[in-house]
Design a protein around this motif. Structure first.
Motif, mmCIF file in Angstrom:
data_model
loop_
_atom_site.group_PDB
_atom_site.id
_atom_site.type_symbol
_atom_site.label_atom_id
_atom_site.label_comp_id
_atom_site.label_asym_id
_atom_site.label_seq_id
_atom_site.Cartn_x
_atom_site.Cartn_y
_atom_site.Cartn_z
ATOM 1 N N GLN A 12 74.196 26.835 2.744
ATOM 2 C CA GLN A 12 74.643 28.209 2.555
ATOM 3 C C GLN A 12 75.031 28.356 1.093
ATOM 4 O O GLN A 12 75.647 27.471 0.514
ATOM 5 N N ALA A 13 74.634 29.487 0.498
ATOM 6 C CA ALA A 13 74.892 29.700 -0.924
ATOM 7 C C ALA A 13 75.369 31.124 -1.141
ATOM 8 O O ALA A 13 75.112 32.011 -0.325
ATOM 9 N N LEU A 14 76.045 31.329 -2.247
ATOM 10 C CA LEU A 14 76.464 32.669 -2.650
ATOM 11 C C LEU A 14 75.324 33.331 -3.411
ATOM 12 O O LEU A 14 74.460 32.658 -3.973
ATOM 13 N N SER A 15 75.331 34.652 -3.473
ATOM 14 C CA SER A 15 74.217 35.360 -4.115
ATOM 15 C C SER A 15 74.103 35.045 -5.603
ATOM 16 O O SER A 15 73.027 35.122 -6.171
ATOM 17 N N GLN A 16 75.195 34.661 -6.247
ATOM 18 C CA GLN A 16 75.140 34.356 -7.681
ATOM 19 C C GLN A 16 74.799 32.887 -7.952
ATOM 20 O O GLN A 16 74.835 32.445 -9.089
ATOM 21 N N SER A 17 74.421 32.148 -6.938
ATOM 22 C CA SER A 17 74.095 30.734 -7.102
ATOM 23 C C SER A 17 72.783 30.534 -7.850
ATOM 24 O O SER A 17 71.904 31.383 -7.836
ATOM 25 N N ARG B 11 68.710 31.414 -12.197
ATOM 26 C CA ARG B 11 69.774 32.255 -11.637
ATOM 27 C C ARG B 11 69.284 33.691 -11.744
ATOM 28 O O ARG B 11 69.220 34.244 -12.844
ATOM 29 N N GLY C 282 71.265 38.512 -8.722
ATOM 30 C CA GLY C 282 71.694 37.698 -7.594
ATOM 31 C C GLY C 282 70.565 37.475 -6.595
ATOM 32 O O GLY C 282 69.521 38.118 -6.646
ATOM 33 N N SER D 217 70.380 38.575 0.170
ATOM 34 C CA SER D 217 71.124 38.078 1.332
ATOM 35 C C SER D 217 70.139 37.598 2.389
ATOM 36 O O SER D 217 69.031 38.108 2.500
ATOM 37 N N VAL E 208 71.712 32.775 2.099
ATOM 38 C CA VAL E 208 72.626 33.406 1.141
ATOM 39 C C VAL E 208 73.592 34.275 1.941
ATOM 40 O O VAL E 208 73.178 35.128 2.726
ATOM 41 N N THR E 209 74.875 34.028 1.731
ATOM 42 C CA THR E 209 75.903 34.767 2.484
ATOM 43 C C THR E 209 76.516 35.859 1.622
ATOM 44 O O THR E 209 76.468 35.816 0.423
#
Length: 132
Positions: free
Chosen positions: A55-60, A96, A100, A103, A131-132
């Motif tokens: 699981q990753a954040l959108s800015q990852s 990157r 972003g 999701s 992406v969470t």
């Protein structure tokens, strides 16, 4: 003489050690690279960024950490990434997205080849993450 307090402290220590051991066993190492299968078995991939099914954040960042002597290119959700950042000292390909990541499920394909060979000899390394 054993007191209730000492027994409780010993139990807490055992529970803490057990929790640490369990966390270590469940930790995904190598960013999912342990389950990467590449024809030829050259150990070209050191880690996937983010790891497979992570699981990753959108800015990852997304990318791949390659062994020495390897290079490649990235595709994100089927689209070639033209502005990949190459970190030569670490032999990483990173990207990157400026707005972003989307999701939901995102998939990366890294086409990799030996630096001394032609890109035509490339092999695909595929993985997806949420992406969470």
């Amino acid at each position: 003489m054993i007191t209730t307090r000492r027994v409780l402290l010993a139990l807490l220590v055992l529970v803490g050690v057990g929790a640490i051991v369990l966390a270590g066993m469940r930790t995904q190492r190598n960013g999912g690279a342990d389950d990467v299968t590449i024809s030829g078995g050259d150990n070209a991939v050191e880690s996937l960024i983010p790891g497979r099914n992570a699981q990753a954040l959108s800015q990852s960042e997304v990318g791949i950490d390659l062994a020495d002597g390897w290079t490649g290119r990235l595709l994100l959700n089927g689209e070639e990434v033209t502005d990949v950042q190459r970190i030569d000292a670490l032999n990483q390909l990173l990207y990157r997205p400026p707005d972003g990541l989307e999701s939901g499920r995102n998939c990366v394909t890294a086409v990799i080849w030996r630096s001394s060979a032609s890109p035509d000899s490339g092999r695909n390394v595929d993985w997806c993450f949420e992406v969470t």
